[in-house]
Write an enzyme that holds these catalytic residues in place. Sequence first.
Site, mmCIF file in Angstrom:
data_model
loop_
_atom_site.group_PDB
_atom_site.id
_atom_site.type_symbol
_atom_site.label_atom_id
_atom_site.label_comp_id
_atom_site.label_asym_id
_atom_site.label_seq_id
_atom_site.Cartn_x
_atom_site.Cartn_y
_atom_site.Cartn_z
ATOM 1 N N GLY A 68 0.845 -1.181 0.000
ATOM 2 C CA GLY A 68 0.000 0.000 0.000
ATOM 3 C C GLY A 68 0.883 1.233 0.000
ATOM 4 N N GLN A 73 2.936 9.929 1.433
ATOM 5 C CA GLN A 73 4.232 9.238 1.481
ATOM 6 C C GLN A 73 5.141 9.615 0.311
ATOM 7 O OE1 GLN A 73 2.333 5.155 2.326
ATOM 8 N NE2 GLN A 73 4.257 5.084 3.461
ATOM 9 N N CYS A 126 5.995 -0.047 7.733
ATOM 10 C CA CYS A 126 5.584 1.094 6.916
ATOM 11 C C CYS A 126 6.780 1.561 6.090
ATOM 12 C CB CYS A 126 5.106 2.224 7.823
ATOM 13 S SG CYS A 126 4.618 3.712 6.937
ATOM 14 N N LEU A 127 6.542 1.837 4.810
ATOM 15 C CA LEU A 127 7.631 2.292 3.934
ATOM 16 C C LEU A 127 8.203 3.622 4.405
ATOM 17 C CD1 LEU A 127 6.053 1.398 0.477
ATOM 18 C CD2 LEU A 127 7.824 0.128 1.721
ATOM 19 N N HIS A 168 -4.381 0.977 7.565
ATOM 20 C CA HIS A 168 -3.050 1.602 7.597
ATOM 21 C C HIS A 168 -2.971 2.761 6.600
ATOM 22 C CE1 HIS A 168 1.533 1.096 7.885
ATOM 23 N NE2 HIS A 168 1.370 1.943 6.880
ATOM 24 N N GLU A 169 -3.456 2.528 5.369
ATOM 25 C CA GLU A 169 -3.341 3.565 4.326
ATOM 26 C C GLU A 169 -4.295 4.732 4.588
ATOM 27 O OE1 GLU A 169 -0.780 3.431 2.594
ATOM 28 O OE2 GLU A 169 -0.340 1.345 3.079
ATOM 29 N N HIS A 172 -2.871 7.026 7.135
ATOM 30 C CA HIS A 172 -1.878 7.963 6.577
ATOM 31 C C HIS A 172 -2.542 9.261 6.120
ATOM 32 C CE1 HIS A 172 2.086 6.191 6.454
ATOM 33 N NE2 HIS A 172 1.660 5.067 5.908
#
Length: 214
Positions: A68, A73, A126-127, A168-169, A172
């Site tokens: 995702g 991000q 998480c990226l 999660h997304e 963000h």
Amino acid sequence: MATPRNHPSLAEQVEELLAADGPLPIVTAGDPVLRRGTERFDGQLDSALLARFVEALRVTMHAAPGVGLAAPQVGVALRIAVIEDPAPVPEEVRLARGRVPQPFRVLVNPAYEPLGAERAAFFEGCLSVPGWQAVVARAAEVRLTGEDEHGRPVDEVFSGWPARIVQHETDHLDGTLYLDRAELRSLSSNEAMAQRWTRPTPHEAAEALGFELP
Ligand code: ZN
């Protein structure tokens, strides 16, 4: 006298990002764009630019690799995210975590609400927080509402790992990082994860590191 340059519009910012080919740079924790929240998408990008931006998010997510990626991000404060999970995991992991394949999806203006009281707790990463993972207890099932990339309404129930990904997304887009919701005593480096916490569930980690599971 030169006219002072106005703050670039979101469209100008995205055009500039897309000027270079290939995956976009991913911003990491500490950058305020991950904390500010996002503007609802309301045509700030025309349909051609939106399509190019979504494609760049997809390419960036694949290259990372991740399951995702949310617009903040890559530094863009718009309420847009992409998800996709081929779920290349062993059967026991698939069963324990509900990690079933999730086809590519674009989430525009998403919001979620838990369905029922059941919680599921697993390690996630998480990226934008590279090198670390931690256990997050999340709603096992959620109702996701919003739109797709063509403006069509979405109203859909997600469970298993895809429910974790959409939470999660969407978080963000509200300026929330998974660490805000994590059991901090579970925080583990990727090295520790690979050495110790490869089991399908975090029960052993909970006992050894001293944190609660729901
Ligand atoms: Zn993330």
